[in-house]
Motif scaffolding. Sequence first.
Motif, short mmCIF file in Angstrom:
data_model
loop_
_atom_site.label_atom_id
_atom_site.label_comp_id
_atom_site.label_asym_id
_atom_site.label_seq_id
_atom_site.Cartn_x
_atom_site.Cartn_y
_atom_site.Cartn_z
N LEU A 143 0.79 -1.15 -0.03
CA LEU A 143 -0.13 0.00 0.05
C LEU A 143 0.92 1.18 0.00
O LEU A 143 0.52 2.37 -0.82
N ILE A 144 1.84 1.16 0.89
CA ILE A 144 2.70 2.24 0.85
C ILE A 144 3.33 2.65 -0.54
O ILE A 144 3.57 3.86 -0.97
N LEU A 145 3.92 1.59 -1.24
CA LEU A 145 4.50 1.85 -2.43
C LEU A 145 3.51 2.14 -3.15
O LEU A 145 3.97 3.37 -4.15
N SER A 146 2.41 1.70 -3.61
CA SER A 146 1.36 2.16 -4.69
C SER A 146 1.02 3.66 -4.26
O SER A 146 0.89 4.24 -5.10
N ASN A 147 1.06 3.99 -3.06
CA ASN A 147 0.74 5.25 -2.88
C ASN A 147 1.72 6.35 -3.00
O ASN A 147 1.44 7.26 -3.59
N VAL A 148 3.04 6.01 -3.03
CA VAL A 148 4.10 6.64 -3.45
C VAL A 148 4.14 6.90 -4.88
O VAL A 148 4.21 7.89 -5.30
N GLN A 149 4.08 5.61 -5.53
CA GLN A 149 3.80 5.54 -7.05
C GLN A 149 2.87 6.69 -7.33
O GLN A 149 3.07 7.34 -8.45
N GLU A 150 1.67 6.68 -6.86
CA GLU A 150 0.54 7.27 -7.34
C GLU A 150 1.02 9.00 -7.23
O GLU A 150 0.58 9.76 -8.03
N LEU A 151 1.40 9.23 -6.07
CA LEU A 151 2.00 10.69 -5.96
C LEU A 151 3.17 11.14 -6.63
O LEU A 151 3.05 12.29 -7.22
N VAL A 152 4.01 10.27 -6.94
CA VAL A 152 5.09 10.49 -8.03
C VAL A 152 4.50 10.77 -9.55
O VAL A 152 4.79 11.96 -10.10
N LYS A 153 3.48 9.77 -9.72
CA LYS A 153 2.85 10.32 -11.21
C LYS A 153 1.90 11.61 -11.26
O LYS A 153 1.99 12.00 -12.35
N LYS A 154 1.65 12.03 -10.06
CA LYS A 154 0.74 13.23 -10.00
C LYS A 154 1.69 14.63 -10.15
O LYS A 154 1.54 15.53 -10.49
N ASP A 155 2.91 14.38 -9.61
CA ASP A 155 3.90 15.43 -9.56
C ASP A 155 4.62 15.61 -10.80
O ASP A 155 5.11 14.80 -11.60
N PRO A 156 4.48 16.89 -11.27
CA PRO A 156 5.26 17.47 -12.57
C PRO A 156 6.43 16.90 -12.82
O PRO A 156 6.80 16.57 -13.72
N ILE A 157 7.40 17.24 -11.83
CA ILE A 157 8.74 16.80 -11.89
C ILE A 157 9.02 15.51 -11.89
O ILE A 157 9.56 14.81 -12.72
N LEU A 158 8.48 14.65 -10.82
CA LEU A 158 8.99 13.22 -10.71
C LEU A 158 8.15 12.33 -11.71
O LEU A 158 8.92 11.22 -12.05
N SER A 159 7.01 12.81 -12.24
CA SER A 159 6.48 11.96 -13.29
C SER A 159 7.21 11.78 -14.51
O SER A 159 7.23 10.96 -15.25
N LYS A 160 7.94 12.91 -14.67
CA LYS A 160 8.91 12.91 -15.94
C LYS A 160 9.94 12.24 -15.79
O LYS A 160 10.86 11.63 -16.64
N ALA A 161 10.77 12.39 -14.44
CA ALA A 161 12.03 11.92 -13.98
C ALA A 161 12.09 10.29 -13.64
O ALA A 161 12.96 9.73 -13.96
N CYS A 162 11.04 10.03 -12.94
CA CYS A 162 11.00 8.58 -12.39
C CYS A 162 10.37 7.68 -13.58
O CYS A 162 9.75 8.07 -14.27
N ASN A 163 11.12 6.35 -13.44
CA ASN A 163 10.61 5.43 -14.54
C ASN A 163 10.28 4.10 -13.84
O ASN A 163 11.47 3.01 -13.95
N PHE A 164 9.35 3.97 -13.38
CA PHE A 164 8.93 2.69 -12.49
C PHE A 164 7.97 1.92 -13.32
O PHE A 164 7.62 0.82 -13.13
#
Length: 164
Positions: A143-164
């Motif tokens: 749950l923690i991981l999926s929540n963090v991934q969702e927040l990363v997808k919503k963030d304009p900087i992290l959504s472009k930088a992270c590749n998971f």
Amino acid sequence: MNRFFSALILFQLTAFSVSKLYAGNYGMAGCGLGSQIPAWKNDIGQVLAATTNVATSSQTLGITSGTSNCTNDGVVRSEKAQKLFVHYNYPTLILDFSRGEGERLQALATLMGCPLHSKELGLVTKSQLSQILTSGTKTDSDLILSNVQELVKKDPILSKACNF
């Protein structure tokens, strides 16, 4: 000279046996330069493929670089690595999330494909900690991981930088 050839044959047989363990759809010789030759799909050809892989170190280089049919299934492996990491580092990772910094937060950023953006990830986890720690039907670490991934997808900087 006899010892040299004996050692070479032993090395090749060992490499062939080990490569069998990790063989994918490319035959018993595994990935590497030898797997690129379609005519070498039969038993004799696999010996030639394994010999080529060992002689050129193409299997090692291919695994490292993801070439020569040596895919490392990055998405699956990365997802498993992230899940295991969060599971085994759960208490300390939550502490890092709350502080917005720390070694485990940096490691998670690396596993998510954005090691240079661990500070941004820290800002997001610190400001959105309550969203990360919501309850659900999954195990805590999933749950923690999926929540963090969702927040990363919503963030304009992290959504472009992270590749998971």
